[in-house]
Design an enzyme around this catalytic site. Structure first.
Site, PDB file in Angstrom:
ATOM      1  N   TYR A 139       0.640  -1.036   0.157  1.00  0.00           N
ATOM      2  CA  TYR A 139       0.027  -0.023   0.117  1.00  0.00           C
ATOM      3  C   TYR A 139       0.874   1.166  -0.131  1.00  0.00           C
ATOM      4  CZ  TYR A 139      -4.074  -2.840   0.939  1.00  0.00           C
ATOM      5  OH  TYR A 139      -5.107  -3.740   1.182  1.00  0.00           O
ATOM      6  N   GLU A 140       0.439   2.369  -0.595  1.00  0.00           N
ATOM      7  CA  GLU A 140       1.267   3.335  -0.735  1.00  0.00           C
ATOM      8  C   GLU A 140       1.704   4.162   0.607  1.00  0.00           C
ATOM      9  OE1 GLU A 140      -0.706   5.730  -3.825  1.00  0.00           O
ATOM     10  OE2 GLU A 140      -2.196   6.578  -2.305  1.00  0.00           O
ATOM     11  N   SER A 141       0.852   3.911   1.478  1.00  0.00           N
ATOM     12  CA  SER A 141       1.141   4.214   2.738  1.00  0.00           C
ATOM     13  C   SER A 141       2.448   4.014   3.422  1.00  0.00           C
ATOM     14  CB  SER A 141       0.036   3.986   3.921  1.00  0.00           C
ATOM     15  OG  SER A 141      -0.262   2.580   3.737  1.00  0.00           O
TER      16      SER A 141
END
Lengths: 265, 247, 265, 247
Positions: B49-51
């Site tokens: 996830y881009e987090s």
């Protein structure tokens, strides 16, 4: 060395009308209470910077604090649109909002350049998209060794950088863990910085995955338990998903937003 | 067992993820599909996830890309600059999983504005987020989007994320390493780019969907495989896994 | 997914004559045993890359494994010179050694560019020094926004990257903590990678300050307890300062080095 | 109490570090001096080592810049790229503390090669390490080096780290942010750059050192303050702190 003070004193000390202000926190540890304090202190003409303008910036934009937004994704995550942001962009309400639009990769690298004391950063990005046509701060750059053309974006060095963290000690050393986004970069890139924390403790006990920022890199620390709500502080609170959904209704029209705003002020 | 068109779409998307694949997941339909794949045929799928969470193994569907459950269950959590620079940009991720507000016949995606004038948009959308570089750098891109003529347009109002541009050689011209969209999975069926022209072709229809439905739902003169394959319906296992995931 | 194997099998699988090989570890977690295995397998014509060539590279250079060294500081830390390195540079013994010389900041950024899939990195560096005159891989670059002239260095993407770490689990996920140098960057920048570890454990329990690299970023893992000696693995061993001092005598002349080398082979 | 010239040099260097200063420390004499300052007048000195340790508080002298005690006692440990990019390069560090194999009248430093031919050196030295960027980016630089005519040369064989170049405007021409060398502390005394010309001037002599000794130990026509100040001798406190540090 960081000054440990109250939220209202800290915001009064660091945020001035016309400043470029970055409140960061990638889904996690968003300094929402600090944003509402900026609303309460009625700051104006701010250039707001944030990768993911979400509820806190919808509130600040709706309250008329901002004249410009530099960002890469403006939405209510998992819910939908930001109605105050849309109203400002589409109808100039309550004041017109200029935008400078990037991708996440571009924004993250702009903070990295800012934290690194460099005027720009290089990435493989934006290629073939319509973003460079509308955003001046995206330019081509040629590798002096291979001749390959890549993309340059200028450094971000906000006047003020604000983040929320789990803990500080009494010397203003701060630690945060979990999803840490661009926390370190925005503090190091900004001329003045404020970190709101869940808790001031006597001694930091370093956690797995934690980042520690020495107190001498931070100007002000304010203890604000729950200061990230409706986002969360891992180890202290959970994300209030219901509030994110509720915000959709509160923010949808100017009247209900106005009621909310009166409550904050 | 009955199922909805959205369930069929999600199941089809999950099936497209092979075991062991490293998958860059956006929130919403992509996240649901990726987590379904992990619960069914691909337990070792690597969710990114881009987090900054790499190898997240959530036990419930996250509402946002930054939910605590992602960090708690990840193999590694990195900062957002590192995620984009060390993990996405060099091509370490196999599949980028994207949604779209508008998509055109070459798989170009708009999530920025609806309307002709960027400065005076009819509808202001959230914008780019991680999508332009996900579309550029993942080995392959899969798009999940509901098929209707508002979304499937003859020319997007804004290219937020490059698909195949104007055709076969466009990605190479922009020096992009990834292959771009290899599949667009909808509530009606599946479109794949023509190997020569890269124009999206309706190669699959979901059970019970007619060709006319797909043509009507598409804002350009839709190319169709002759005949389109009918997707296997969701199995009981797939449906129950999907429904328990959403509880 | 990483293959867990023996050191000799791993080195045989990843290192070939003529390869560009980086063994990294900034004072801590230096993969010395892997270097000696490369000596034992009599690899030749290697381009060795390392920020701080110290004992392990003095050994490999003295053994004739290297034709070129890319580096930023070649010394015996806290003790003095590297005698085998000096003999190779000053007298071409046992084989001539070409050098490509950088600063630490330049080398670190070259690995960062390599790990990032970029052809070059930008830094404020080398200005006013004589390094650019002798090193082709340092060039000026102009900021497209400010016009300021900075320095560019090309990416490093070794054929093989080797580091030592504290732990791996049975899936080849690796964790290291303490001073981590450019460990992550060299593994991610290299085409093939080998991590030697103190211990293979059933499950990694993540430590404060630890970095975890997923097994799918690594090609081979080999359990080599003490594999960093005379450097150290925090939590497992202490730096053997006496050995660093003793190396000065062992390496000072070709004969005593030859005896040491015979013992390794 | 008697003391050695090296002890006087180390004490003088320690005194140059003000409380609270953030100090980028090389191994050897700089590290000894910085740790002495921390044990005497500047307990809150922030020691930064290029190995990535920020705010290290070692209880014994480290032999290398990467000793475990530095990581164990640091406020934060960062990777080497971050150390150079986020901490050194933007000018966050007040004092850079460097040694030298050769130094010239403008404080330019050589730690690379002795001899005229870089490719065929008379003596190959370790090289640059972190020094060029420490010299460039710290607000100020302090050099600690023994004063003798082999080291204090009329023109270094190789400029590894820029001091004041050829004089007053050279650092500005290279767009360097730090002020460069503000003090060269030796076993004989202290040299500081002339405010106008930036040429090193012998402003201090340690007790018992004659002006002739300093002139003879310098390979160029040494400028001297008239009269040079005599350094305060090491106090009992300083000497015992230094000696206990080295045990």
């Amino acid at each position: 060395m960081a000054t440990i003070t109250t939220l209202s004193e800290a915001v009064a000390a660091v945020v001035r009308d016309g400043d470029t202000v970055a409140l960061e926190g990638f889904t996690h540890l968003i300094p929402v209470a600090a944003g509402q304090e900026i609303i309460r202190q009625r700051r104006r003409d701010l250039t707001l910077v944030r990768m993911t303008p979400d509820i806190v910036y919808d509130q600040m934009i709706g309250a008329g604090c901002a004249r410009k937004l530099i960002f890469s994704w403006a939405g209510n995550p998992g819910v939908g649109s930001l109605h105050r942001f849309r109203d400002a962009v589409q109808h100039g309400w309550p004041v017109p909002l200029e935008i400078e639009e990037h991708s996440h990769a571009g924004m993250a690298n702009r903070y990295v350049a800012g934290a690194s004391g460099l005027p720009f950063a290089v990435l493989r990005g934006y290629a073939g998209t319509d973003l460079p046509e509308h955003t001046d701060t995206v330019k081509p750059i040629t590798c002096p060794f291979t001749g390959e053309v890549l993309t340059a974006v200028p450094a971000l060095n906000p006047d003020v950088g604000i983040v929320h963290a789990q803990q500080a000690d009494r010397n203003g050393n701060v630690q945060f863990w979990g999803i840490t986004g661009v926390h370190k970069e925005v503090v190091l890139a900004s001329r003045r910085s404020l970190v709101t924390v869940e808790e001031v403790v006597d001694t930091l006990s370093v956690r797995p995955g934690a980042t520690v920022l020495p107190g001498w890199t931070i100007d002000h620390v304010a203890e604000v338990p729950g200061g990230a709500h409706p986002s969360y502080a891992m180890g202290y609170s959970d994300r209030d998903n219901a509030y994110y959904r509720a915000w959709d209704g509160i923010s949808r029209d100017r009247a209900s937003f106005g009621e909310w705003l009166a409550g904050v002020r | 067992m009955n199922w909805t068109a959205d369930e069929m779409m999600t199941v089809a998307a999950a099936r497209a993820l092979h075991p062991g694949t490293r998958c860059f997941v956006g929130i919403g339909l992509p996240s649901t599909a990726a987590n379904l794949a992990r619960r069914t045929h691909a337990p070792d799928l690597v969710l990114v996830y881009e987090s900054g969470t790499i190898g997240a193994k959530p036990d419930r569907l996250p509402l946002s890309i930054g939910d605590g459950v992602l960090a708690e269950t990840a193999d590694a959590v990195v900062g957002v600059p590192e995620m984009f620079n060390y993990w996405l940009q060099p091509g370490r991720i196999d599949i980028g999983f994207l949604g779209a507000a508008q998509i055109d016949r070459f798989g170009n995606i708009n999530t920025t504005v609806i309307g002709d004038d960027y400065r005076e948009p009819k509808v202001r959308l959230p914008g780019a987020g991680g999508a332009p570089e996900i579309a550029a750098s993942c080995s392959e891109v899969i798009v999940i989007v509901r098929q209707n003529s508002r979304t499937f347009v003859d020319g997007v109002d804004f290219v937020t994320s490059l698909g195949h541009g104007h055709g076969a050689s466009d990605r190479a011209r922009h020096n992009l390493r990834g292959a771009g969209p290899v599949m667009v999975i909808t509530d009606l069926g599946i479109l794949t780019p023509d190997p020569e022209t890269r124009e999206l072709t309706q190669t699959h229809l979901h059970p019970g969907v007619s060709l006319d439905q797909a043509v009507d739902a598409t804002g350009w003169n839709l190319r169709v495989a002759d005949p389109p394959v009918v997707t296997d319906p969701p199995s009981g296992t797939e449906l129950s896994a999907l429904r328990s995931l959403k509880e």
